[in-house]
Write a protein that holds these residues in place. Structure first.
Motif, short mmCIF file in Angstrom:
data_model
loop_
_atom_site.label_atom_id
_atom_site.label_comp_id
_atom_site.label_asym_id
_atom_site.label_seq_id
_atom_site.Cartn_x
_atom_site.Cartn_y
_atom_site.Cartn_z
N UNK A 64 0.84 -1.19 0.00
CA UNK A 64 0.00 0.00 0.00
C UNK A 64 0.88 1.25 0.00
N UNK A 65 0.55 2.17 -0.89
CA UNK A 65 1.35 3.39 -0.99
C UNK A 65 0.42 4.59 -1.13
N UNK A 66 0.59 5.52 -0.22
CA UNK A 66 -0.21 6.74 -0.24
C UNK A 66 0.76 7.89 -0.47
N UNK A 67 0.48 8.73 -1.47
CA UNK A 67 1.43 9.78 -1.84
C UNK A 67 0.73 11.12 -1.97
N UNK A 68 1.38 12.16 -1.50
CA UNK A 68 0.88 13.52 -1.72
C UNK A 68 2.04 14.40 -2.19
N UNK A 69 1.87 14.98 -3.38
CA UNK A 69 2.93 15.85 -3.89
C UNK A 69 2.32 17.16 -4.37
N UNK A 70 2.22 18.15 -3.47
CA UNK A 70 1.73 19.45 -3.88
C UNK A 70 2.82 20.24 -4.60
N UNK A 71 2.37 21.23 -5.36
CA UNK A 71 3.31 22.08 -6.07
C UNK A 71 2.92 23.53 -5.81
N UNK A 72 3.89 24.38 -5.56
CA UNK A 72 3.58 25.79 -5.30
C UNK A 72 4.66 26.68 -5.89
N UNK A 73 4.22 27.69 -6.66
CA UNK A 73 5.16 28.70 -7.18
C UNK A 73 4.69 30.05 -6.66
N UNK A 90 -2.50 10.22 -4.42
CA UNK A 90 -3.16 8.97 -4.77
C UNK A 90 -2.83 7.83 -3.84
N UNK A 91 -3.62 6.79 -4.01
CA UNK A 91 -3.42 5.56 -3.25
C UNK A 91 -3.16 4.45 -4.27
N UNK A 92 -2.11 3.69 -4.09
CA UNK A 92 -1.79 2.60 -5.02
C UNK A 92 -1.61 1.31 -4.23
N UNK A 103 -6.74 8.46 -7.59
CA UNK A 103 -6.35 9.75 -7.05
C UNK A 103 -5.99 10.69 -8.20
N UNK A 104 -4.87 11.40 -8.05
CA UNK A 104 -4.38 12.25 -9.13
C UNK A 104 -2.90 11.95 -9.33
N UNK A 105 -2.46 12.00 -10.57
CA UNK A 105 -1.05 11.70 -10.82
C UNK A 105 -0.62 12.10 -12.22
#
Lengths: 393, 263
Positions: A64-73, A90-92, A103-105
C-alpha cells in the motif's frame, strides 16, 4: 484531502509503515535580456520561490502506498505566475502482479528526449515552463496487470483539467491571451466528460515497446480568435488516439521512435504525428569517467491549421549531455529545437552541481534565434537566464 | 548522477556472488585448481534465496575530503539461476528514490533500468559502460557486477600462509582489466582481497573485504569493503548493515513497472 493525509500520517507512523518525504524547495532568480514585447507585461527580472515536496506512506509489506505531492510557485513580481497544483495525491495497492490506483497523478509514455509526442494523459503547465515539460496532476483510476516483462493497464480519467497559460502581465506568454474562463467543450458534459486510456507494454532483448489508446477530451485546444479583442478562446474536442512508442538499446546506441494517429471532432477528422531519434553515448571517455551523450531527433505532424495547437509540426532537435564523475554529480545539458520550415530555433543550456547532501545549484540559459512573430512571438522574444538554488528535503 | 550501465548493483552481488556462480561440485582433490577455488568461493556467496541490506558509501579524495551516500539493496535468486538486483538511493537528497534494477541473465547481456524520480522516467541502461565509475566512486560498474566464474581463465599462483592466491583473466574483451589477483582463505573459502591490474598490467586498485560476520548465523558476509585507487589516491568504503535473508521477496518486486512505486 490534506488533513486526511496528515491524520493518516500520524496514525501510521506507529504501525510499522514507512512515512517519509522527498522533493525540493528552490529560489529562482530570473533575468530577461530584452524588454517585454507587450505593454502590460511586467518588465522584470525577479526572484521567485518554488516547492514540490512529496510526502508518502508505505505499508510495511510495500503493498500500500499513499502519496501527496503538492506544487507551489510564488512570484512576488509576476503575480500571475504564482500558482499551485496537486501534482500527485493517490493511493496505489500492489497485489501480486496486479496494481490498483486512484487519485491524481502524472503518467508519461514518451521515449524521445526533446519533445514528447505521444503523451496524452496530463495537461501542460505552461505557466511553470514554456517548454511544455511540466504537467498538471490528472485525476484517475487505474487497474494494471503486470506479469513479468508485460504490462496491461486501463485508466479512467473522470474530469478534464485545462492547461495553464500565462496571464496578460506574464513573461513567456503567447501573442494572444488565452481566455480559459470561456473554454468551449464539444460535449454537453464539458469538463466532466470522462476520458479513458489503455496501454500494453513489454520489454524484451533490448527493446522497450508500448502501445497506447486514448479516447476522450483533447489535451490540446483549438484556439479560436475573437473579433472583439486580442483574446483567443480554447476549444476542447473529443479525440481518439492510438499510439506506439519504441526504444531499442544496442550497446552505446539508443534508437527511439514514437507516433500516434488521432481522430478529432465529431467529423472524426484524422491527423498523425511521429518522431524518431538516435542517442549515442561515449562512456568513460579515455578512462576519465566522463560520459557524453549526443542526441538527434526529428518530429513531424500532419495536422491542418484548424486542428488543435502544436508547436512541433516539422522540427528537429539536437542535444548533448555531459556528466562528470565527481561527487557533486556535475552535469551539462544543451538542447536546441529548430523549426525546419523557417529555422527559428529555441536553445536551452543548463549546468548543475550538488553542494553537500542537500543543495544543488542550477544555471540555465534560454535563447531564441530567428523570427519572433506568430503565436509564439511573445515567447520567442523572452530570452532569459535563470539561477536556481534548490534545497532537497 | 551517473549511474550507467552495467552497474550496479549488484553491490551486492559483488558481495554476494562475487564470483559467481552456480554451486557446482568441486573435486575433492587435495590440491584444488584455481578454478576449483574460484567456484568454491563463489558458492559461499550464492544460495541465499533473497537478501537485503543497507549500505553506506564513503567517498574520500586524495585531500581527505569525504562525501557519503546511503543506499539500500535487495537481491533475489530464482530457481532457474537468474538473479535480480535492486538498489535504491536514500541520499544525497537530490537523488533520493533513484532506483537501479538489474536482471542478471546467465550467459547473456543483463537488462538494466534506471528510474529517476526528478524526471519520473524509467531509462534502459546500456550494457557497454562496464569500465565507467559508479556514482563517482572508485568502483566501476564492472567491479560491482556479479561475475560468472566461467567467463575467466583461472590460475592458482601460490599459497600464502592460510590463503590461496589465484588469478582471473577475462575470456572476453570489454573488461577494463587484464587480470585480477584474489586472496582466498583456505578455511571457508572466503575472498579477502582482490587486486586489479589494468590493460598495461599495472596495479591500479585493491579491494579489501573485512569485518566478516554471519548476520543470520548462516551466510557469511564482509560488512566492510575498501577500494583504494593506487593511481589517484582516492578511496571508497562500503559499509553494510542490517543484512536480512529470505524475507519472501518475489520476482514481481523486481519488475521494471515496479520501479516507479519503490520508496
Amino acid at each position: 484531502m490534506r488533513s486526511l493525509f496528515a491524520i493518516t500520517f500520524v496514525l501510521c507512523a506507529g504501525c510499522g509503515a514507512k512515512v517519509d518525504y522527498r522533493g525540493s524547495m528552490a529560489a529562482d532568480g530570473r533575468a530577461f535580456f530584452r524588454k517585454a514585447k507587450y505593454a502590460a507585461q511586467e518588465q522584470g527580472s525577479s526572484v521567485s520561490l518554488v516547492a514540490e515536496p512529496e510526502f508518502y506512506l508505505q505499508s510495511k509489506s510495500e503493498r500500500h502506498l499513499l502519496t501527496l505531492r503538492p506544487f507551489l510557485r510564488l512570484d512576488p513580481i509576476d503575480q500571475q505566475r504564482s500558482h499551485w497544483d496537486i501534482r500527485r495525491a493517490d493511493y496505489v495497492a500492489s497485489v501480486g502482479d496486479w496494481v490498483f490506483g486512484a487519485g491524481a497523478g502524472i503518467f508519461s509514455w514518451r521515449v524521445l528526449s526533446g519533445v514528447g509526442v505521444v503523451d496524452i494523459i496530463n495537461q501542460i503547465d505552461f505557466v511553470e515552463d514554456a517548454s511544455g515539460n511540466q504537467k498538471l496532476g490528472q485525476p484517475y483510476a487505474r487497474i494494471a496487470w503486470q506479469p513479468g516483462a508485460w504490462s496491461f493497464e486501463i485508466m479512467a480519467l473522470p474530469v478534464f483539467r485545462q492547461p495553464t497559460f500565462p496571464g496578460e502581465k506574464g513573461r513567456l506568454r503567447f501573442a494572444a491571451l488565452v481566455d480559459t474562463d470561456s473554454a468551449l467543450y464539444e460535449t454537453r458534459l464539458g469538463r466532466w466528460q470522462p476520458s479513458f486510456a489503455a496501454r500494453v507494454a513489454v520489454n524484451a532483448g533490448g527493446f522497450d515497446i508500448g502501445l497506447g489508446l486514448f479516447s476522450g477530451v483533447s489535451r490540446q485546444p483549438r484556439l479560436i480568435a475573437q473579433i472583439t479583442d486580442e483574446r483567443v478562446v480554447p476549444a476542447y474536442d473529443l479525440t481518439h488516439q492510438a499510439s506506439l512508442d519504441v526504444s531499442w538499446t544496442i550497446g552505446p546506441v539508443v534508437l527511439k521512435a514514437e507516433g500516434f494517429g488521432r481522430l478529432w471532432s465529431r467529423d472524426l477528422r484524422f491527423y498523425g504525428g511521429a518522431g524518431g531519434g538516435i542517442e549515442y553515448n561515449f562512456f568513460d571517455i579515455a578512462g576519465s569517467g566522463v560520459n557524453l551523450a549526443l542526441l538527434g531527433e526529428y518530429y513531424y505532424d500532419s495536422r491542418p491549421a484548424d486542428a488543435p495547437l502544436t508547436f512541433f509540426k516539422n522540427d528537429a532537435f539536437l542535444g548533448t549531455r555531459l556528466t562528470l564523475p565527481d561527487s557533486g554529480g556535475t552535469r551539462f545539458i544543451v538542447g536546441a529545437v529548430t523549426d525546419v520550415r523557417d529555422l527559428r530555433t529555441y536553445i536551452r543550456g543548463q549546468a548543475s552541481r550538488r553542494f553537500g547532501n542537500h543543495f544543488r545549484v542550477i544555471v540555465q540559459v534560454n535563447a531564441y534565434v530567428g523570427k519572433r512573430d506568430g503565436l509564439e512571438g511573445g515567447l520567442l522574444r523572452d530570452d532569459h537566464a535563470m539561477l536556481r538554488l534548490a534545497y532537497f528535503l | 548522477m551517473k549511474i550507467r550501465s552495467k552497474l550496479v548493483l549488484y553491490s551486492i552481488l559483488a558481495a554476494t556472488l562475487t564470483l559467481a556462480i552456480a554451486a557446482e561440485r568441486v573435486s575433492r582433490a587435495a590440491s584444488p585448481s584455481g578454478a576449483d577455488i574460484a567456484r568454491k568461493a563463489a558458492a559461499q556467496l550464492s544460495g541465499y534465496g533473497d537478501q537485503q541490506a543497507s549500505l553506506k558509501m564513503i567517498l574520500k579524495n586524495a585531500h581527505g575530503n569525504v562525501a557519503t551516500r546511503a543506499i539500500r539493496f535487495r537481491t533475489l535468486e530464482d530457481k532457474g539461476g537468474q538473479s535480480y538486483a535492486l538498489i535504491i538511493f536514500d541520499s544525497p537528497a537530490d537523488v533520493k528514490g533513484t532506483a537501479l534494477l538489474t536482471h542478471d541473465k546467465r550467459g547473456g547481456d543483463d537488462d538494466q533500468w534506471l528510474y529517476l524520480p526528478a524526471l519520473r522516467r524509467v531509462r534502459r541502461i546500456s550494457s557497454s559502460n562496464r569500465t565507467g565509475r559508479f556514482v563517482g566512486s572508485e568502483f566501476s560498474y564492472e567491479d560491482l557486477s556479479g561475475y560468472d566464474a566461467a567467463d575467466y581463465h583461472w590460475k592458482r599462483l601460490a599459497d600464502r600462509g592460510g590463503h590461496y592466491v589465484i588469478e582471473a583473466r577475462p575470456k572476453r574483451s570489454g573488461s577494463g582489466y587484464s587480470r585480477r589477483v584474489l586472496l582466498v582463505s583456505k578455511k571457508g573459502y572466503r575472498i579477502e582481497q582482490i587486486t586489479f591490474f589494468d590493460r598495461k598490467n599495472a596495479r591500479v586498485k585493491t579491494l579489501s573485504y573485512s569485518r566478516f560476520s554471519r548476520p543470520d548465523g548462516k551466510h557469511e558476509r564482509a560488512l566492510r569493503w575498501t577500494m583504494v585507487n593506487h593511481e589517484s589516491g582516492k578511496s571508497t568504503v562500503l559499509e553494510f548493515s542490517n543484512f536480512r535473508f529470505n524475507q519472501g521477496l518475489t520476482v514481481s518486486q523486481f519488475s521494471k513497472s515496479r520501479l516507479r512505486r519503490l520508496r
